[in-house]
Design a protein around this motif. Structure first.
Motif, PDB file in Angstrom:
ATOM      1  N   CYS A 159       0.796  -1.235   0.000  1.00 48.66           N
ATOM      2  CA  CYS A 159       0.000   0.000   0.000  1.00 48.66           C
ATOM      3  C   CYS A 159       0.823   1.277   0.000  1.00 48.66           C
ATOM      4  N   GLY A 160       2.058   1.241   0.488  1.00 47.50           N
ATOM      5  CA  GLY A 160       2.907   2.427   0.479  1.00 47.50           C
ATOM      6  C   GLY A 160       2.732   3.358   1.661  1.00 47.50           C
ATOM      7  N   ALA A 161       1.802   3.076   2.571  1.00 42.98           N
ATOM      8  CA  ALA A 161       1.557   3.964   3.704  1.00 42.98           C
ATOM      9  C   ALA A 161       2.741   4.046   4.663  1.00 42.98           C
ATOM     10  N   CYS A 162       3.605   3.058   4.642  1.00 43.46           N
ATOM     11  CA  CYS A 162       4.747   3.009   5.558  1.00 43.46           C
ATOM     12  C   CYS A 162       6.053   3.486   4.908  1.00 43.46           C
ATOM     13  N   THR A 163       5.949   4.146   3.763  1.00 45.18           N
ATOM     14  CA  THR A 163       7.141   4.549   3.017  1.00 45.18           C
ATOM     15  C   THR A 163       7.975   5.550   3.805  1.00 45.18           C
ATOM     16  N   LEU A 164       9.282   5.299   3.819  1.00 46.15           N
ATOM     17  CA  LEU A 164      10.272   6.112   4.517  1.00 46.15           C
ATOM     18  C   LEU A 164      11.514   6.212   3.637  1.00 46.15           C
ATOM     19  N   GLN A 165      12.484   6.958   4.111  1.00 43.37           N
ATOM     20  CA  GLN A 165      13.756   7.045   3.393  1.00 43.37           C
ATOM     21  C   GLN A 165      14.864   6.466   4.274  1.00 43.37           C
ATOM     22  N   VAL A 166      15.591   5.499   3.734  1.00 45.78           N
ATOM     23  CA  VAL A 166      16.722   4.889   4.434  1.00 45.78           C
ATOM     24  C   VAL A 166      17.936   4.981   3.526  1.00 45.78           C
TER      25      VAL A 166
ATOM     26  N   GLN B 149      -6.852  13.912   1.667  1.00 44.59           N
ATOM     27  CA  GLN B 149      -8.157  14.011   2.323  1.00 44.59           C
ATOM     28  C   GLN B 149      -8.051  13.397   3.710  1.00 44.59           C
ATOM     29  N   CYS B 150      -8.088  12.098   3.843  1.00 46.37           N
ATOM     30  CA  CYS B 150      -7.972  11.532   5.185  1.00 46.37           C
ATOM     31  C   CYS B 150      -6.541  11.618   5.702  1.00 46.37           C
ATOM     32  N   GLY B 151      -5.564  11.664   4.794  1.00 43.49           N
ATOM     33  CA  GLY B 151      -4.163  11.818   5.182  1.00 43.49           C
ATOM     34  C   GLY B 151      -3.400  10.535   5.428  1.00 43.49           C
ATOM     35  N   PHE B 152      -4.071   9.397   5.399  1.00 44.95           N
ATOM     36  CA  PHE B 152      -3.398   8.138   5.706  1.00 44.95           C
ATOM     37  C   PHE B 152      -2.275   7.840   4.714  1.00 44.95           C
ATOM     38  N   CYS B 153      -2.503   8.071   3.428  1.00 42.14           N
ATOM     39  CA  CYS B 153      -1.503   7.761   2.406  1.00 42.14           C
ATOM     40  C   CYS B 153      -0.524   8.898   2.176  1.00 42.14           C
ATOM     41  N   THR B 154      -0.827  10.084   2.700  1.00 47.53           N
ATOM     42  CA  THR B 154      -0.074  11.286   2.349  1.00 47.53           C
ATOM     43  C   THR B 154       1.434  11.183   2.612  1.00 47.53           C
ATOM     44  N   PRO B 155       1.895  10.713   3.764  1.00 53.80           N
ATOM     45  CA  PRO B 155       3.344  10.620   3.952  1.00 53.80           C
ATOM     46  C   PRO B 155       4.033   9.768   2.883  1.00 53.80           C
ATOM     47  N   GLY B 156       3.439   8.628   2.555  1.00 59.66           N
ATOM     48  CA  GLY B 156       4.020   7.775   1.512  1.00 59.66           C
ATOM     49  C   GLY B 156       3.982   8.438   0.151  1.00 59.66           C
TER      50      GLY B 156
ATOM     51  N   ASN C 144       1.559   3.413  -4.183  1.00 63.62           N
ATOM     52  CA  ASN C 144       0.961   4.069  -3.022  1.00 63.62           C
ATOM     53  C   ASN C 144      -0.554   4.134  -3.231  1.00 63.62           C
ATOM     54  N   TYR C 145      -1.276   3.397  -2.400  1.00 67.65           N
ATOM     55  CA  TYR C 145      -2.730   3.341  -2.527  1.00 67.65           C
ATOM     56  C   TYR C 145      -3.384   4.517  -1.807  1.00 67.65           C
ATOM     57  N   CYS C 146      -4.416   5.067  -2.443  1.00 64.39           N
ATOM     58  CA  CYS C 146      -5.215   6.123  -1.841  1.00 64.39           C
ATOM     59  C   CYS C 146      -6.672   5.798  -2.089  1.00 64.39           C
ATOM     60  N   ARG C 147      -7.467   5.847  -1.037  1.00 67.53           N
ATOM     61  CA  ARG C 147      -8.891   5.545  -1.176  1.00 67.53           C
ATOM     62  C   ARG C 147      -9.736   6.804  -1.321  1.00 67.53           C
TER      63      ARG C 147
END
Length: 171
Positions: free
Chosen positions: A55-62, A108-115, A142-145
């Motif tokens: 889903c991409g919601a946990c995307t970070l930079q390493v 909108q809801c912001g859940f996917c926004t960081p990813g 990155n999924y967005c609903r």
């Protein structure tokens, strides 16, 4: 367990840099990066969504690369440099993207926004002015609903164009 069975550690010590700050921690060997950041460090920008890297919601930079925080173990991070959406927000590294996301209603809801912001920053960091199709392809993990993606593509395209012209995007 027999006397000849080998014992493996259940916790390890790690030293890393998170958002420019040194962090020393003792972590469970099975603790995922996203859980370490959220539960141990209180950095809740990345979300645990599908927990399968889809889903991409946990995307970070390493170490300069975007990664899925649910697929990486905290124990792998010894010596790593990690950036979260909180850290890049504090440094201003995402300011133009965040302004464009607000302006274009790309959240909108912001859940996917960081990813989404990490994916957007990644494609824009490659230089040039990507096409809408290239942007769509790059954010496809990155999924967005909520937004339907058009607003997200519009926001990224706006920032790409502004950067190419040397202009600023502000809210």
């Amino acid at each position: 367990m027999s006397d000849t069975a080998q014992s493996f550690p259940t916790r390890v010590d790690i030293s890393l840099t998170v958002n420019g700050e040194p962090v020393d921690a003792r972590v469970d060997v099975s603790r995922h990066l996203v859980d370490f950041l959220r539960l141990d460090l209180g950095l809740t920008g990345a979300h645990a969504g599908c927990e399968h890297g889809v889903c991409g919601a946990c995307t970070l930079q390493v170490n300069g690369d975007i990664v899925r925080g649910c697929l990486m173990l905290a124990a792998q991070l010894d010596g790593a440099e990690v950036w979260t959406v909180e850290g890049l927000t504090e440094t201003g590294g995402l300011a133009d993207l965040q302004a464009a996301f607000v302006e274009r209603n790309a959240l909108q809801c912001g859940f996917c926004t960081p990813g989404m912001l990490f994916a957007a920053a990644d494609i824009l960091g490659q230089g040039g002015e990507p096409s809408r199709e290239q942007i769509r392809e790059h954010i496809s993990g990155n999924y967005c609903r909520c937004t339907g993606y058009e607003a997200v593509v519009d926001a990224i395209e706006t920032v790409a164009g502004a950067r190419a012209r040397g202009e600023e995007v502000s809210a």
